[in-house]
Scaffold this motif. Sequence first.
Motif, PDB file in Angstrom:
ATOM      1  N   ALA A  98       0.614  26.675 -21.587  1.00  0.00           N
ATOM      2  CA  ALA A  98       1.905  26.036 -21.870  1.00  0.00           C
ATOM      3  C   ALA A  98       2.994  27.090 -22.026  1.00  0.00           C
ATOM      4  O   ALA A  98       4.106  26.937 -21.493  1.00  0.00           O
ATOM      5  N   LEU A  99       2.684  28.157 -22.745  1.00  0.00           N
ATOM      6  CA  LEU A  99       3.671  29.220 -22.970  1.00  0.00           C
ATOM      7  C   LEU A  99       4.040  29.929 -21.670  1.00  0.00           C
ATOM      8  O   LEU A  99       5.231  30.173 -21.408  1.00  0.00           O
ATOM      9  N   PHE A 128       6.307  27.816 -19.564  1.00  0.00           N
ATOM     10  CA  PHE A 128       7.662  27.791 -20.117  1.00  0.00           C
ATOM     11  C   PHE A 128       8.414  29.079 -19.775  1.00  0.00           C
ATOM     12  O   PHE A 128       9.584  29.044 -19.377  1.00  0.00           O
ATOM     13  N   THR A 143       0.419  28.407 -13.468  1.00  0.00           N
ATOM     14  CA  THR A 143       1.531  28.188 -14.411  1.00  0.00           C
ATOM     15  C   THR A 143       2.827  28.817 -13.906  1.00  0.00           C
ATOM     16  O   THR A 143       3.915  28.347 -14.272  1.00  0.00           O
ATOM     17  N   GLY A 157       5.690  26.102 -13.810  1.00  0.00           N
ATOM     18  CA  GLY A 157       6.881  26.409 -14.596  1.00  0.00           C
ATOM     19  C   GLY A 157       8.141  26.415 -13.758  1.00  0.00           C
ATOM     20  O   GLY A 157       9.179  25.869 -14.166  1.00  0.00           O
ATOM     21  N   PRO A 210       6.206  23.372 -20.370  1.00  0.00           N
ATOM     22  CA  PRO A 210       5.013  23.591 -21.191  1.00  0.00           C
ATOM     23  C   PRO A 210       4.010  22.448 -21.128  1.00  0.00           C
ATOM     24  O   PRO A 210       2.800  22.674 -21.256  1.00  0.00           O
ATOM     25  N   GLY A 223       2.081  23.074 -17.974  1.00  0.00           N
ATOM     26  CA  GLY A 223       1.194  24.212 -18.191  1.00  0.00           C
ATOM     27  C   GLY A 223       0.003  23.846 -19.060  1.00  0.00           C
ATOM     28  O   GLY A 223      -1.139  24.226 -18.765  1.00  0.00           O
ATOM     29  N   ALA A 224       0.268  23.111 -20.140  1.00  0.00           N
ATOM     30  CA  ALA A 224      -0.825  22.680 -21.008  1.00  0.00           C
ATOM     31  C   ALA A 224      -1.795  21.776 -20.259  1.00  0.00           C
ATOM     32  O   ALA A 224      -3.018  21.850 -20.449  1.00  0.00           O
TER      33      ALA A 224
END
Length: 446
Positions: A26-27, A30, A95, A99, A109, A112-113
């Motif tokens: 997730a990060l 982002f 990701t 993103g 995020p 991504g998660a």
Amino acid sequence: MGSALAAGDGLDFSLTQKLTVIALCALTAFISHMALAVFNDGVRPFMLDFIQGRTTRNATTAVSFGLSAGFIFGLGAPMALTSGVLNPWLLFLPTDILGILAPKKWLAPLLGAGWGAVVVFGLGGANELAHELPVDFLTAMQQMSTPILFLFTVFPVLAVTKQFGRLRGGIVGVVELALVVLTMRLWPNMFAGALAMAVGVLMLIGFAVDKDLKQRRADKAAGVPHELPEGADDPMASLFSASAARLRRYLPLFMVLGAGICVLAQMKIFGGGEATSFLIAKGQYAEAAQVDFYRVFGFVPLIATTALASGAYGIAGFTLAYPIGYLMPNPFVALLAGAAVFAVEVLALSYIGKVLGRLPSVRDSSEHLRSAIGEALGLAILFGSLMAANQMGGGLGILVCGGLYLLNEATGRPIVRMAAAPTAVIVGGVILNLLYWLDLFTPVKS
């Protein structure tokens, strides 16, 4: 060479490990959405146009997907299934894409998660299903580990030969061979190539620094200036300083990223490279740290210069967080170490760029190192894939998998060469299973 590969068990993650992977995906999605960092080195040069609004989000996504898809499905997924260890191609290349694709900041995020959840919850099921097949191509693909580990050892020899000629390359080759034999005799539980690679990389750096220092002395004696005249403007200075300042503004976010990557590496479910994945699977964490540390020398100049030119850093930074994480005693220490490493890297970017500008031979060494790593791993993966094909189906397996690889070459490499051979093994395994179900093939007995 240590314990057997953990492919059968390595994809059975604990809840903490699953949550860490999901949060880190997730990060990274982002950060990719914010155009602060991407993992794919080939995508980073395109980020400046995106940051400055000269290209669209959809166009940049298309570039990222085109440069990453082959590595995700042809290298990242097969390596994870084979070794039982996650890798950056499987986690961070998707990701990158998700993103950049996300039209809204809050959506990145979540996407991504979602990808992280697919990996940690879906990969184990795919692993179990593959092992139930009559032709178990995942077990066969473990044949790749020995060629990858040992051929990777020669990359400093190739780099020295390319940059400094056959004589010095031959000397480094003899030294490395002697050290491998010595290690196998005296320290049988240690990865035989670890000491050899360390000495080879140090010799390469020594040759490069010596050449640069001699050239500077010669230029000084001849009155050749190395600095711009007083008051003159460096055309790249303003761009580099603006990019460095942009990255420094987001220093806390980068520190969180570094902490997450270091913690993931500390959990021993992640390897930063092809050889490293198999070393982690064997429980040889110190050797894995050595291997990834040597790779850093090949990527620091590339990552630093592209980050300063584009304003987008690397998701894994200079990749120092990998080897540091492997050696950390617990996740809490890893968290602090990773945050500190990324803070130092981001703050030192401008200084590193200036130093590299003064050491052209060292900068060239990194190019040769990356090229040598690619060549050594390319041969190792191809050879290991053919070994896997032979284990799956003997001559027929080699015909199918080798033929698919050659077909990819003949059609202009729609799948990048590094990923083509593992992809051929997976597709070949599916074909051999179909032939078995049609009663046209009998699996080779182990």
